[in-house]
Design an enzyme around this catalytic site. Structure first.
Site, PDB file in Angstrom:
ATOM      1  CB  SER A  57       6.335   9.888  -5.234  1.00 49.56           C
ATOM      2  OG  SER A  57       6.524   9.904  -3.822  1.00 49.56           O
ATOM      3  CG  ASP A  68       2.196   3.781  -2.043  1.00 44.99           C
ATOM      4  OD1 ASP A  68       3.173   4.119  -1.137  1.00 44.99           O
ATOM      5  OD2 ASP A  68       2.233   4.668  -3.170  1.00 44.99           O
ATOM      6  CG  HIS A 118       5.649   4.901  -3.437  1.00 47.37           C
ATOM      7  ND1 HIS A 118       4.669   5.590  -3.657  1.00 47.37           N
ATOM      8  CD2 HIS A 118       6.962   5.605  -3.516  1.00 47.37           C
ATOM      9  CE1 HIS A 118       4.976   7.055  -3.915  1.00 47.37           C
ATOM     10  NE2 HIS A 118       6.310   7.050  -3.694  1.00 47.37           N
TER      11      HIS A 118
END
Length: 304
Positions: free
Chosen positions: A166, A247, A279
């Site tokens: 991320s 995601d 995610h």
């Protein structure tokens, strides 16, 4: 803060932060922090170091179980940068431990979970600067005489891998580029970006709050590789990009892949998708079969 009402909230950046009129910041996703320890199942040890008195954040080092037969064998080094929108997460929490313990024990490898100060209390680009300071501390071990004995004794500094998920993938990418710009004295063999965050054309409200000096869009070279004139200096021969089917950041991972392939960087891009997953699913359900499969893919990438 003992109590609050909706009228006291000035910003609501679910699922990351709420900000109140008095300046109080409430982090909405928190996980327990754990002391350094020895894992009873894998034998992985951990310890904490503070890189600089100016960066009062712990960085955690993970060492796999070593016996007399393999103690003389140098291991690859995984430099891991946690995600969390630049504003939550920690190198010393249960999530990081759950991710790195199997990776360290099964590869086997030494891992360093990078500590950096969080926004908004420490606005961006402080996180970038902190990560670079930790990276420079790591490179001080390149000749085998750095300040940490675990790194000196057990790490092969010619087999270094950068890993981040991320926002941490964004930071790991930044380190890989800066390593090439500054011609550092260790060999980065690969970069792994898991469900990566990069900016897009439309400014991101959370990032704009956390990074007041930025447009928070894709003209900022820290936030978007396509705007970085130094992208071709990415200092590794291969990059693994992992996205998740459900995601919302998946298109940004695909765009990152295409950006690298169109750039003057001469490395190889590997790409995989976690089907049916959202995610960073592997952090929240590390014992699922798909999470275990992802760990095996990362191990294969490191041990190629």
């Amino acid at each position: 803060m003992s109590s609050s009402t909706e009228t006291e909230i000035t910003h609501d950046f679910a699922p990351f932060l709420r900000v109140y009129k008095d300046g109080h910041v409430e982090r909405l996703l928190t996980t327990p922090r754990l002391p350094p320890s020895t894992d009873p199942i894998t034998g992985v040890q951990s310890k904490d170091v503070v890189i600089s008195p100016d960066i009062d954040v712990k960085t955690r080092i993970f060492l796999p179980k070593m016996d007399e037969l393999d103690a003389s064998k140098k291991l690859p080094l995984i430099i891991y940068v946690h995600g969390g929108g630049f504003c939550i997460g920690s190198p010393i929490n249960i999530v990081t431990q759950g991710f790195l313990t199997p990776l360290v024990s099964q590869t086997p490898a030494v891992a360093i979970a990078v500590g950096y100060r969080l926004a908004p209390e420490h606005p961006l680009p402080i996180a970038y600067n902190d990560c670079w300071a930790v990276f420079q501390w790591i490179t001080a071990h390149a000749n085998g005489s750095g300040p940490d004995s675990w790194i000196n004794d057990y790490v092969d500094m010619s087999r270094v891998y950068l890993v981040g998920e991320s926002a941490g993938a964004n930071l790991a990418h930044y380190l890989a580029v800066q390593a090439g710009v500054n011609k550092i004295g260790l060999r980065i063999r690969g970069l792994i970006t898991l469900h990566p965050y990069f900016a897009q054309k439309e400014p991101d409200k959370l990032i704009k709050y956390l990074y007041p000096g930025s447009s928070a869009s894709n003209d900022d070279p820290k936030l978007y590789p396509g705007a970085d004139p130094d992208l071709e200096k990415l200092s590794c021969p291969k990059v693994l990009i992992v996205v998740a089917e459900k995601d919302f950041l998946k298109p940004r991972g695909i765009d990152y892949k295409e950006t690298l392939e169109k750039s003057k960087w001469e490395g190889i891009v590997e790409f995989m998708e976690n089907e049916g997953e959202d995610h960073c699913f592997y952090l929240f359900n590390p014992f699922s079969e798909k999470a275990k499969g992802l760990i095996q893919s990362l191990i294969s990438f490191v041990n190629q």
